[in-house]
Every structure is written in structure tokens, then in C-alpha cells.
Design a protein around this motif. Structure first.
Motif, mmCIF file in Angstrom:
data_model
loop_
_atom_site.group_PDB
_atom_site.id
_atom_site.type_symbol
_atom_site.label_atom_id
_atom_site.label_comp_id
_atom_site.label_asym_id
_atom_site.label_seq_id
_atom_site.Cartn_x
_atom_site.Cartn_y
_atom_site.Cartn_z
ATOM 1 N N PRO A 414 0.839 -1.090 0.004
ATOM 2 C CA PRO A 414 0.039 0.032 -0.152
ATOM 3 C C PRO A 414 0.683 1.281 -0.185
ATOM 4 O O PRO A 414 1.982 1.256 0.547
ATOM 5 N N GLU A 415 0.275 2.218 -0.722
ATOM 6 C CA GLU A 415 1.115 3.348 -1.030
ATOM 7 C C GLU A 415 0.101 4.714 -0.408
ATOM 8 O O GLU A 415 -1.015 4.465 -0.508
ATOM 9 N N ILE A 416 0.602 5.761 -0.115
ATOM 10 C CA ILE A 416 -0.108 7.069 0.152
ATOM 11 C C ILE A 416 0.348 8.042 -0.930
ATOM 12 O O ILE A 416 1.621 8.015 -1.337
ATOM 13 N N GLY A 466 9.999 7.448 -1.111
ATOM 14 C CA GLY A 466 9.117 7.867 -2.148
ATOM 15 C C GLY A 466 9.682 8.656 -3.323
ATOM 16 O O GLY A 466 10.877 8.871 -3.243
ATOM 17 N N VAL A 467 8.857 9.059 -4.264
ATOM 18 C CA VAL A 467 9.129 9.887 -5.311
ATOM 19 C C VAL A 467 7.993 11.092 -5.331
ATOM 20 O O VAL A 467 7.065 10.967 -4.729
ATOM 21 N N PRO A 485 5.618 4.647 0.463
ATOM 22 C CA PRO A 485 5.108 3.526 1.164
ATOM 23 C C PRO A 485 4.256 3.865 2.409
ATOM 24 O O PRO A 485 4.886 4.796 3.158
ATOM 25 N N GLN A 486 3.162 3.347 2.639
ATOM 26 C CA GLN A 486 2.314 3.614 3.677
ATOM 27 C C GLN A 486 2.889 3.011 5.176
ATOM 28 O O GLN A 486 3.003 3.967 5.926
ATOM 29 N N PHE A 487 3.718 1.987 4.922
ATOM 30 C CA PHE A 487 4.591 1.683 6.011
ATOM 31 C C PHE A 487 5.970 1.739 5.845
ATOM 32 O O PHE A 487 6.389 1.376 4.511
#
Length: 530
Positions: A414-416, A466-467, A485-487
Motif C-alpha cells: 500500500p502507498e500513500i 518515495g517519489v 510507502p504507507q509503512f
């Protein structure tokens, strides 16, 4: 000059000191010497002691046989041998001296009997020699007792048992003598000691040569490391040492050293870049301030007031540039981003309350994801505010700017997605490739900027693993999406590619609703800044 002198002094000092190779080899050989010496001493001490015990046991065995003969009886209970001479003759006839052993029986101080064969003659035929030996034996003899002693007879070291033999009814004085040439046996042991010492020396030489070769190969990377440290200077950080094959400590040391050099090189590059950027960006405002002050008519209040305003504006711009550069320099630290559990719905609302007051726009909180992520709230807020300010700079007053927080299932988990979408002029394709570079400004901006905002956003995204992705169409607006990444455990491998979203499949923040889950139900509200 001073640096070269100190280097030469360091090389001379290194030449005088022991190298690691010498220290390792010397320590190894020292332990081997001590080990061989202790082993030899303990081994041969035990063998010499065993020799003494064995010789003593053999002498006692001969004495036990003599007692059996002297105490033997007939069927009627009388002694088998009634005279001392009979006892001595029977004992010597039945004796079987072992190697290095001699037996002789004396009767009234004179040689009387001896075995038929034995290793050597205790009392030789030479009258002068035999007389001296006889006197030494008689000097040891104690009537009625058995004595064990060591005598030097000629070139022999003898362990001698002298037993007094008496028979009831016979006044003769008998002496039974058993001698063991322990000196010859000790010589054999000493010869063995010399052999062991010689073999130990050969072993040490071979081990030293093998150890010299092996340690030379094992420690070769240390030599390269030492050479590299002598060649590396502040002006030349490109040198690297070869990493040997294998997974041993030396290979790990070489690898870590090269990594350390890379980090140092990056740090120096950042410092140089920082100083270059500061010099480049501050030169113009300083020139403006200086020129304004030089041309100001101090007698004209209006001119002084205008000069004051110009100088204040330029100094404010200098302060913003220095602050942004300091922020970029701080982003290289490992503790720049400090993730901790963050509820994204609360974050979205608090951040939206900040950005909607930036300028006169129609602000819209499009979506919020009610999830918890590992993130640094302060840095994420900073990034969103920067993206919102950038959207304001490239959009018209009263246009719509959307902010959305989504949870998306990415390839690694999962990503934010934090998206800021504007309806401005958009960004040309050529500018999209360089917009994340420092001090890059594109045409169409409303207001001034340092050109460091987007690089800071990219650094914050990279700190979260992230990017930053960009989707822009000239004339239709732009969407910047910060993806992480969420975590924290599911770190995005593309973290170091932040800001190069044009090579990835772009994510439009306004179109992310087709991938959100049930927790992302739209909760839209619109505010117009007053």
C-alpha cells in the motif's frame, strides 16, 4: 609544502613501526613457540618421571624374586636354602637381567655369583676398576637393610639396589646388588628432546614462511587501503580500492571504506554546491543593494524611502534563499525525516486548513484516506504547502486547486498519494524534465520564487522512500503527486528517483478516486480565501 612534509614524516614513522603483517606473524610465531615449548617441557618431564618409576619398579621386582628364594621352604617347613651362598647362587642363576641391567652377588665382601648373561658387568675384570666399584657398593650397604641409590661408576649413571642377605645359622654376610644403567636411557630421552627441538625449529620456519605468504595475501587490501588513504585529498576523492573476492572481514572493510569515501565525496560535493549556490544566488541581490545605496540621494526622503524598500525586499529574498539552501543541506542527514504513525485523515484536514489561506483561490479538499501511515507530519506538511504555493504561482486568481490524500495498492504494498492539482498554465514538456533542479524557474510564474521549492519536496519524498510524480498539460494545469510507502518497512526502490516522475506512469490526483477503497468516501468542501 607543510602537507607534503607531514606526509613524508608520516611515511617515515610508518616505516619504523611494525606493520599489521609483521605483528600478526610475530604474534602467531610467539604463540607457536610458547605452545611447543610448554608441550615439550611437560611431555619430556613426564617421560623422565616415567623412566625413574619404571627403573625403580624393575629393581623392586628383582628384590621380590630374591625374597621369594630366601623364604622358600620344604614340605616339612624348613627353609630350602640353609646357607647365604645357596640363596645367592640360586638367585643369580634364576635372574634374567633386562636391557641396561646388571646383577652381582657378594659374599663376605667379595664377588661370588652373577648371571650367565647380562647387558653389562657391574664389577669389571680389571682389578683396579673392580676394587673401586666394590668399595662404592660396600659403602652403600647397610647390614639387615635394603638401600636404593644412584651411583656414578665410571661413565655410567647407575640406579642401584643393594640388599643385605642373611640366613639363620650362617654367619656369612651376603649382598645382592641389582644395577640399572639409567644414564643410557636418559641419554636416549635427551636425544629425543634435541630431535623434538630441531623439528620444532623447522616447523616454526615453515610456519613462518607460510604465514608470511598467507598474511601477505590476506592483508593485501590493507596495503591498498593504506595507499588509498595516502592518495586521498580534499581535492581528489575519486580514488577507490579494489575489493577482494569472498565474504571475509577484509572484503567487508574494503567495501565499507569505499562506501565511506562515496559518502564523504557526496558530502563535499554538497558543501561545494551549497557554497556555489549561495555565491550565485546572493551575488545579484547584494549587487542590487549596493548599487541602490550608492545611487541613493540621501537628501531626498522619497529616494531614501525607495532605496529602503528595495534593500528590504532584496534582503528578504536573500533570507529565503539561505533558508531554502539550508533546508536542502539538512535533507542529506539521515535524521531529516523521522517517521512515526500518522493518521492521514487528520493530517489532510489540518494541512488543508493551512494551504487554503495562501492566496485567493477556490480550494477543495477532494478526498481523505482514513488510514495510518509511517510518516513525518512536519515534513509532509512542508511539502504540501510548497506544492500548494507552487500551484498558486502558476494559476489565476479564483481558479480551483484540489488537494487529495489517497491510499493506493502499489507493486510493493500500500502507498500513500498526496496530490495537489491546479488549473493553471501547465508546464511545457521540456521544462518538466528540469523543474526539480535547483534554481530552475519556468515562464508563467506569478510572483518570485527561489527555485528551490520543488527540490525540497523531492528531498522530503526521498526521505520517506518515495517519489514525486508530475502530470501536466500546457493550458490545462498540473498535478503533483507525492507518493511514498504507507509503512516504513516497504521502502520504495525508486526513492532516489524522486522528481523524475515524467519517466513513470503519471498519477492525476483528480483521477485517483477510481482506485480508493471504502474508507476514501468523498468528503469535499470548498473555501474561498477572503
Amino acid at each position: 609544502m607543510g602537507a607534503r612534509k607531514s606526509r613524508r614524516e608520516g611515511e617515515r614513522a610508518a616505516g619504523r613501526s611494525w606493520t599489521v603483517r609483521t605483528q600478526v606473524l610475530t604474534t602467531m610465531l610467539a604463540f607457536m613457540v610458547v605452545g611447543l615449548a610448554v608441550t615439550g617441557v611437560l611431555t619430556y618431564a613426564a617421560q623422565f618421571r616415567s623412566l625413574d618409576e619404571r627403573v625403580h619398579s624393575e629393581l623392586l621386582q628383582e628384590y621380590s624374586e630374591l625374597r621369594l628364594i630366601a623364604e622358600s621352604t620344604t614340605d616339612d617347613g624348613s627353609f630350602t636354602h640353609s646357607t647365604v651362598d645357596e640363596v645367592l647362587k640360586t638367585a643369580t642363576d634364576s635372574a634374567a637381567p633386562s636391557d641396561n641391567e646388571s646383577v652381582i652377588a657378594l659374599l663376605d665382601g667379595r664377588p661370588a655369583h652373577k648371571p650367565r648373561t647380562q647387558d653389562f658387568e657391574l664389577i669389571p675384570d680389571d682389578s683396579a676398576q673392580s676394587q673401586r666399584v666394590l668399595q662404592q657398593i660396600l659403602a652403600v650397604h647397610e647390614p639387615g637393610r635394603t638401600v636404593t641409590t644412584t651411583l656414578s661408576l665410571g661413565d655410567r649413571e647407575l640406579r642401584v639396589l643393594v640388599a643385605s642377605v642373611q640366613v639363620t645359622g650362617d654367619d656369612a654376610e651376603g649382598v645382592y646388588v641389582v644395577a640399572n644403567d639409567i644414564g643410557v636411557q636418559k641419554q636416549d630421552l635427551w636425544q629425543s628432546v634435541l630431535t623434538f627441538a630441531g623439528l620444532s625449529v623447522i616447523t616454526l620456519l615453515v610456519a613462518g614462511w607460510v604465514g608470511y605468504v598467507v598474511t601477505g595475501r590476506l592483508l593485501k587490501p590493507l596495503g591498498a587501503l593504506r595507499s588509498a588513504t595516502e592518495q586521498i585529498t580534499v581535492d581528489d576523492l575519486e580514488h577507490r580500492i579494489p575489493v577482494p573476492s569472498g565474504n571475509d572481514d577484509i572484503a567487508a572493510l574494503a567495501t565499507n571504506f569505499n562506501r565511506m569515501l562515496e559518502r564523504i565525496q557526496v558530502g563535499f560535493a554538497e558543501q561545494r554546491r551549497f557554497m556555489s549556490d549561495v555565491g550565485h544566488e546572493l551575488r545579484t541581490p547584494l549587487t542590487i543593494v549596493r548599487g541602490t545605496l550608492e545611487m541613493t540621494d540621501v537628501g531626498d526622503p522619497a529616494d531614501v524611502r525607495e532605496a529602503h524598500e528595495i534593500a528590504t525586499d532584496e534582503l528578504d529574498r536573500m533570507g529565503r534563499v539561505v533558508g531554502d539552501l539550508s533546508e536542502l543541506a539538512a535533507s542529506a542527514r539521515p535524521d531529516y525525516v523521522r517517521p512515526k504513525p500518522l493518521r492521514m485523515q487528520s493530517f489532510a484536514r489540518s494541512t488543508f486548513a493551512r494551504i487554503e489561506r495562501i492566496a485567493e483561490r477556490e480550494w477543495e479538499l477532494a478526498r481523505t484516506a482514513d488510514v495510518v501511515a509511517d510518516a513525518d507530519e512536519q515534513r509532509l506538511t512542508q511539502a504540501v504547502v510548497q506544492l500548494a504555493a507552487n500551484a498558486v504561482r502558476y494559476s489565476d486568481e479564483g481558479s480551483r486547486i484540489r488537494f487529495a490524500v489517497d491510499q493506493v495498492l502499489g507493486p510493493d504494498g500500500p502507498e500513500i498519494h498526496l496530490g495537489v492539482q491546479d488549473e493553471g498554465d501547465g508546464i511545457a514538456e521540456d521544462d518538466q524534465r528540469r523543474i526539480f533542479e535547483r534554481f530552475t524557474r519556468v515562464d508563467g510564474a506569478r510572483g518570485s520564487g527561489s527555485g528551490l521549492g520543488l527540490p525540497i519536496v523531492r528531498a522530503i519524498a526521498a526521505g520517506h522512500g518515495g517519489v514525486v510524480r508530475l502530470l501536466s498539460t500546457p493550458g490545462r494545469g498540473s498535478t503533483f503527486t507525492l507518493v511514498f510507502p504507507q509503512f516504513a518497512g516497504s521502502t520504495n526502490d525508486g526513492a532516489d528517483e524522486a522528481g523524475e516522475g515524467e519517466d513513470d506512469e503519471p498519477d492525476d490526483a483528480g483521477g485517483a478516486e477510481n482506485r480508493r477503497g471504502p474508507a476514501d468516501a468523498p468528503r469535499t468542501r470548498t473555501r474561498r480565501s477572503s
